[in-house]
Scaffold this motif. Structure first.
Motif, mmCIF file in Angstrom:
data_model
loop_
_atom_site.group_PDB
_atom_site.id
_atom_site.type_symbol
_atom_site.label_atom_id
_atom_site.label_comp_id
_atom_site.label_asym_id
_atom_site.label_seq_id
_atom_site.Cartn_x
_atom_site.Cartn_y
_atom_site.Cartn_z
ATOM 1 N N VAL B 26 -66.082 -5.047 -25.289
ATOM 2 C CA VAL B 26 -65.030 -5.040 -24.275
ATOM 3 C C VAL B 26 -64.934 -3.660 -23.622
ATOM 4 C CG1 VAL B 26 -62.525 -5.083 -24.008
ATOM 5 C CG2 VAL B 26 -63.672 -6.957 -25.144
ATOM 6 N N PHE B 27 -65.120 -2.607 -24.432
ATOM 7 C CA PHE B 27 -65.103 -1.266 -23.870
ATOM 8 C C PHE B 27 -66.245 -1.108 -22.869
ATOM 9 C CE2 PHE B 27 -67.087 2.946 -24.035
ATOM 10 C CZ PHE B 27 -66.069 3.700 -23.462
ATOM 11 N N LEU B 28 -67.411 -1.611 -23.261
ATOM 12 C CA LEU B 28 -68.585 -1.450 -22.404
ATOM 13 C C LEU B 28 -68.521 -2.324 -21.155
ATOM 14 C CD1 LEU B 28 -71.418 -1.249 -25.069
ATOM 15 C CD2 LEU B 28 -70.633 0.567 -23.553
ATOM 16 N N LEU B 29 -67.647 -3.345 -21.201
ATOM 17 C CA LEU B 29 -67.583 -4.331 -20.110
ATOM 18 C C LEU B 29 -67.589 -3.672 -18.731
ATOM 19 C CD1 LEU B 29 -67.343 -7.423 -19.901
ATOM 20 C CD2 LEU B 29 -64.889 -7.147 -19.752
ATOM 21 N N ILE B 30 -66.717 -2.673 -18.540
ATOM 22 C CA ILE B 30 -66.652 -2.103 -17.192
ATOM 23 C C ILE B 30 -67.680 -1.002 -16.984
ATOM 24 C CG2 ILE B 30 -64.226 -2.693 -16.865
ATOM 25 C CD1 ILE B 30 -63.530 0.205 -17.215
ATOM 26 N N HIS B 31 -68.370 -0.595 -18.070
ATOM 27 C CA HIS B 31 -69.390 0.443 -17.893
ATOM 28 C C HIS B 31 -70.776 -0.136 -17.721
ATOM 29 C CE1 HIS B 31 -66.611 3.697 -18.692
ATOM 30 N NE2 HIS B 31 -66.089 2.930 -19.639
ATOM 31 N N LEU B 32 -70.965 -1.363 -18.238
ATOM 32 C CA LEU B 32 -72.279 -1.999 -18.153
ATOM 33 C C LEU B 32 -72.571 -2.449 -16.731
ATOM 34 C CD1 LEU B 32 -72.378 -4.252 -21.335
ATOM 35 C CD2 LEU B 32 -73.786 -2.264 -20.838
ATOM 36 N N VAL B 33 -71.498 -2.696 -16.008
ATOM 37 C CA VAL B 33 -71.662 -3.263 -14.678
ATOM 38 C C VAL B 33 -72.101 -2.178 -13.703
ATOM 39 C CG1 VAL B 33 -70.408 -4.367 -12.819
ATOM 40 C CG2 VAL B 33 -69.898 -4.930 -15.170
ATOM 41 N N PRO B 34 -73.123 -2.473 -12.909
ATOM 42 C CA PRO B 34 -73.568 -1.464 -11.950
ATOM 43 C C PRO B 34 -72.456 -1.125 -10.963
ATOM 44 C CG PRO B 34 -74.593 -3.597 -11.526
ATOM 45 C CD PRO B 34 -73.921 -3.688 -12.838
ATOM 46 N N GLY B 35 -72.398 0.122 -10.553
ATOM 47 C CA GLY B 35 -71.368 0.521 -9.593
ATOM 48 C C GLY B 35 -70.231 1.227 -10.288
ATOM 49 N N ASP B 36 -69.476 1.950 -9.500
ATOM 50 C CA ASP B 36 -68.375 2.734 -10.011
ATOM 51 C C ASP B 36 -67.137 1.847 -10.128
ATOM 52 O OD1 ASP B 36 -66.475 4.536 -10.550
ATOM 53 O OD2 ASP B 36 -66.604 5.658 -8.674
ATOM 54 N N PRO B 37 -66.613 1.664 -11.343
ATOM 55 C CA PRO B 37 -65.457 0.770 -11.490
ATOM 56 C C PRO B 37 -64.271 1.180 -10.611
ATOM 57 C CG PRO B 37 -65.895 1.967 -13.546
ATOM 58 C CD PRO B 37 -67.056 2.197 -12.640
ATOM 59 N N VAL B 38 -64.084 2.480 -10.450
ATOM 60 C CA VAL B 38 -62.956 2.939 -9.631
ATOM 61 C C VAL B 38 -63.130 2.488 -8.187
ATOM 62 C CG1 VAL B 38 -61.817 4.973 -8.716
ATOM 63 C CG2 VAL B 38 -62.497 4.917 -11.105
ATOM 64 N N GLU B 39 -64.375 2.576 -7.712
ATOM 65 C CA GLU B 39 -64.631 2.170 -6.330
ATOM 66 C C GLU B 39 -64.413 0.663 -6.167
ATOM 67 O OE1 GLU B 39 -67.845 4.325 -4.366
ATOM 68 O OE2 GLU B 39 -68.450 2.378 -3.563
ATOM 69 N N ILE B 40 -64.821 -0.097 -7.219
ATOM 70 C CA ILE B 40 -64.631 -1.545 -7.150
ATOM 71 C C ILE B 40 -63.137 -1.878 -7.131
ATOM 72 C CG2 ILE B 40 -65.024 -3.733 -8.344
ATOM 73 C CD1 ILE B 40 -67.581 -2.498 -9.469
ATOM 74 N N MET B 41 -62.362 -1.153 -7.942
ATOM 75 C CA MET B 41 -60.934 -1.449 -8.006
ATOM 76 C C MET B 41 -60.230 -1.109 -6.699
ATOM 77 S SD MET B 41 -59.509 -0.487 -11.762
ATOM 78 C CE MET B 41 -60.699 0.063 -12.929
ATOM 79 N N LEU B 42 -60.573 0.037 -6.120
ATOM 80 C CA LEU B 42 -59.832 0.494 -4.941
ATOM 81 C C LEU B 42 -60.480 0.070 -3.630
ATOM 82 C CD1 LEU B 42 -58.771 4.101 -5.972
ATOM 83 C CD2 LEU B 42 -57.379 2.052 -5.886
ATOM 84 N N GLY B 43 -61.731 -0.333 -3.684
ATOM 85 C CA GLY B 43 -62.431 -0.653 -2.449
ATOM 86 C C GLY B 43 -63.178 0.566 -1.934
ATOM 87 N N GLU B 44 -64.208 0.300 -1.134
ATOM 88 C CA GLU B 44 -65.083 1.393 -0.715
ATOM 89 C C GLU B 44 -64.394 2.383 0.205
ATOM 90 O OE1 GLU B 44 -68.719 -0.161 0.878
ATOM 91 O OE2 GLU B 44 -69.085 -1.316 -0.952
ATOM 92 N N SER B 45 -63.375 1.904 0.917
ATOM 93 C CA SER B 45 -62.780 2.775 1.923
ATOM 94 C C SER B 45 -61.698 3.695 1.360
ATOM 95 C CB SER B 45 -62.189 1.914 3.042
ATOM 96 O OG SER B 45 -61.299 0.980 2.466
ATOM 97 N N ALA B 46 -61.506 3.630 0.026
ATOM 98 C CA ALA B 46 -60.431 4.432 -0.559
ATOM 99 C C ALA B 46 -60.718 5.925 -0.398
ATOM 100 C CB ALA B 46 -60.282 4.086 -2.034
ATOM 101 N N ARG B 47 -59.633 6.701 -0.334
ATOM 102 C CA ARG B 47 -59.803 8.142 -0.195
ATOM 103 C C ARG B 47 -60.263 8.755 -1.516
ATOM 104 N NH1 ARG B 47 -54.380 10.403 1.679
ATOM 105 N NH2 ARG B 47 -53.711 8.803 0.226
ATOM 106 N N ALA B 48 -60.988 9.844 -1.392
ATOM 107 C CA ALA B 48 -61.552 10.493 -2.574
ATOM 108 C C ALA B 48 -60.444 10.911 -3.537
ATOM 109 C CB ALA B 48 -62.384 11.698 -2.169
ATOM 110 N N ALA B 49 -59.319 11.378 -2.965
ATOM 111 C CA ALA B 49 -58.223 11.841 -3.810
ATOM 112 C C ALA B 49 -57.656 10.688 -4.640
ATOM 113 C CB ALA B 49 -57.124 12.455 -2.947
ATOM 114 N N ASP B 50 -57.512 9.500 -4.003
ATOM 115 C CA ASP B 50 -57.004 8.332 -4.725
ATOM 116 C C ASP B 50 -57.941 7.937 -5.857
ATOM 117 O OD1 ASP B 50 -54.822 8.194 -3.152
ATOM 118 O OD2 ASP B 50 -55.652 6.698 -1.768
ATOM 119 N N LYS B 51 -59.242 7.979 -5.519
ATOM 120 C CA LYS B 51 -60.235 7.610 -6.532
ATOM 121 C C LYS B 51 -60.148 8.549 -7.716
ATOM 122 C CE LYS B 51 -63.797 5.844 -3.423
ATOM 123 N NZ LYS B 51 -65.138 6.129 -2.943
#
Lengths: 268, 311
Positions: B26-51
């Motif tokens: 379960v810990f690895l769940l969000i790390h195994l997936v390609p891509g940055d989880p933070v970017e997936i959660m906030l969307g690509e257009s999110a500001r760097a500071a929010d990320k």
């Protein structure tokens, strides 16, 4: 007669959906605003959905989706699972112990929860559905083939092959694999039914194919919003889904009786 | 009693290892997936500071090993963190949702048992007759109809057309009926098959013949002699299925908007609230492992042969 040929007919129909999609010009995504929620009739056999798209066409392309997913997931799961299970059972010792632990951990996730979580994190899309269901699917075949290998690896013909100096790979390939195929085929057939339901379930949750591509599951989800005005949106893909799963299960029963495999699940 | 103790210990160790594995996965769940989880959660257009802020809040800016240690520490201290969307403690969210899931699980189990036992018994007693075919046909149909479609059809007939039950939700009289029937019939389909096959095995035994010979009534033979022996594998199956039901019948809860754990998982996935997804999946799977362990132990308590063979 009915019992024997009905399931085959349905599965052939399912397979025809794939060929049909390639030959006939279906318009599953053709939006026709004059036919929104049109009920079934002669000009459109299954009626139209909330965007006026033909439900018949979408059901057929949905069959294509479910077949692609079922085929890929079953092949990947059976190959990976059998490979891991054979290695585990054949080598034994700590390797076997480790693999059994890993299998137990995967089995600790109930139902398709792990697949839901995986596709949820990976995002929707048909590739992700295939990956998620394969990650969940290989475990059953690994457990089954391991148990099978354990039960026959000490048989005389395997020992004789050892004595003759046959390589391990060769022994697994020619002396063990053919003997464990029957239960794997039976399990695989029932597995197809499970995957068709799982794919539809994921699509129902919005984790499957991306719109506008169609899947029986996503069609049922779309239709659930118009249940009272246009029940045909839910009924057509649902009946197709049910018929395919029922038929695959019946064929599984027939294969099991034919190959004379006792209840697969009892051989833990 | 000694071998019983050993058996329980063995099951406890096995369950602990499984749960430890589940924690890792379960810990690895969000790390195994390609891509940055933070970017997936906030969307690509999110500001760097929010990320950066979200990454810091979830601890995703720390080294992986440190994150893992923190995660395991959190699990051990039952401090599961909070939802990154509402800020509500996850423990609280789960406790809120738990009663709905438990009620639904118990109601479905009751329906399943009420349908499956008579059905399986009739099928076994009238083997190879029309009644048997009908019962097994029902069972096959039950296995082949997906829950979400069954649910929709029940809603269409009993909620929309007849108006007997509410369409969805938790409030109101009889709201539990349709989801419980959906889950219960699916479970009854599996159970009745199992009951039929175990009863058939048992009915051929000598003690059944003896019971019949000494003049026991048919009911007494079935209930007192056959069922009691046939029930063991059925208990295991019920245990396994109860685990699945308690684990939240994710899809069925979604169909009926039944506010249980399963619906929470689906909602969190849609909101990309990954911490909630992780913890719910972890808790659901741990419950499942524990229920299965208890089933094994119960089985061994009832049937001494099990613990003697494996202990």
């Amino acid at each position: 007669m009915l019992r024997k040929y009905f399931p085959i007919t349905i599965v052939v129909l399912w397979l025809l959906m794939i060929v049909a999609g390639l030959i006939f010009p279906f318009n599953p995504n053709q939006i026709d605003l004059t036919h929104i929620l049109a009920t079934p009739g002669w000009d459109s056999l299954f009626g139209n959905d909330d965007l006026g798209r033909s439900i018949l066409d979408r059901t057929i392309t949905g069959g294509f989706t479910s077949f692609i997913v079922a085929a890929f997931v079953t092949v990947i799961s059976v190959v990976v699972g059998t490979f891991v299970g054979c290695i585990s059972g054949y080598i034994g010792g700590w390797v076997d112990g480790l693999i059994v632990r890993v299998i137990d951990i995967f089995l600790a996730f109930p139902g398709i929860l792990l697949a839901i979580a995986l596709s949820g994190v990976m995002g929707p899309g048909i590739e992700n559905v295939i990956i998620a269901l394969s990650i969940v699917g290989w475990v059953g075949y690994a457990r089954l083939s391991r148990a099978q290998v354990l039960s026959i690896k000490n048989r005389e013909h395997v020992l004789a092959a050892h004595a003759l100096g046959t390589g391990h790979f060769e022994i697994i390939k020619t002396h063990i694999l053919p003997l464990i195929m029957a239960p794997l085929i039976v399990e695989g057939t029932f597995g197809i039914a499970g995957i068709v339901i799982a794919e539809a379930g994921l699509s129902y949750l919005g984790l499957g194919v991306q719109p506008p591509a169609s899947s029986w599951g996503s069609m049922i989800r779309d239709g659930s919003q118009y249940l009272l005005v246009a029940p045909h949106m839910v009924i057509a893909p649902g009946i197709m889904l049910m018929l395919v799963v029922l038929s695959v299960n019946l064929i599984g029963d027939q294969i099991r009786d034919h190959l004379d495999v006792k209840d697969v699940n009892k051989r833990k | 009693m000694n071998e019983m103790f050993k058996y329980i210990l063995k099951k406890l160790i096995g369950a602990t290892i499984s749960i430890a594995g589940v924690v890792c996965l379960v810990f690895l769940l969000i790390h195994l997936v390609p891509g940055d989880p933070v970017e997936i959660m906030l969307g690509e257009s999110a500001r760097a500071a929010d990320k950066a802020a979200l990454a810091a809040k979830l601890g995703l800016d720390k080294p992986l090993l440190q994150q893992f240690v923190d995660f395991v520490y959190g699990v051990f201290t039952l401090n599961f963190g909070e939802s990154y969307i509402t800020g509500e403690p996850i423990t609280r969210m789960i406790l809120d949702r738990l009663p709905a899931t438990v009620w639904l699980a118990l109601a479905s189990l009751l329906i399943a048992v009420l349908i499956a036992f008579p059905l399986g018994a009739i099928a076994a007693l009238k083997k190879n007759t029309l009644a048997d075919s009908a019962a097994m046909g029902f069972s096959l149909l039950g296995v082949s109809i997906p829950n979400f479609w069954m649910g929709q059809i029940l809603i269409l007939i009993f909620a929309l057309l007849l108006g007997w039950f509410p369409v969805s939700g938790y409030q109101g009289h009889g709201a539990i009926v349709l989801p419980a029937i959906t889950l219960g019939t699916a479970l009854a389909a599996i159970l009745s098959r199992m009951i039929r096959s175990t009863l058939l095995e048992v009915l051929g035994e000598d003690y059944i013949r003896t019971a019949r010979a000494k003049g026991c009534s048919q009911t007494r033979v079935i209930v007192m002699h056959a069922m009691r022996n046939a029930i063991l594998p059925v208990i295991t199956l019920i245990g396994l299925q109860l685990g699945t039901l308690l684990a939240g019948a994710v899809i069925t809860e979604k169909v009926f908007s039944w506010p249980g754990i399963g619906l929470m998982v689906v909602e969190s996935i849609q909101k990309r609230d990954y911490p909630v997804v992780q913890i719910s999946v972890l808790l659901i799977s741990s419950t499942y492992v524990l229920v299965n362990m208890l089933t094994d132990i119960l089985y061994a308590v009832i049937d001494p042969r099990i613990r003697l063979r494996e202990g």
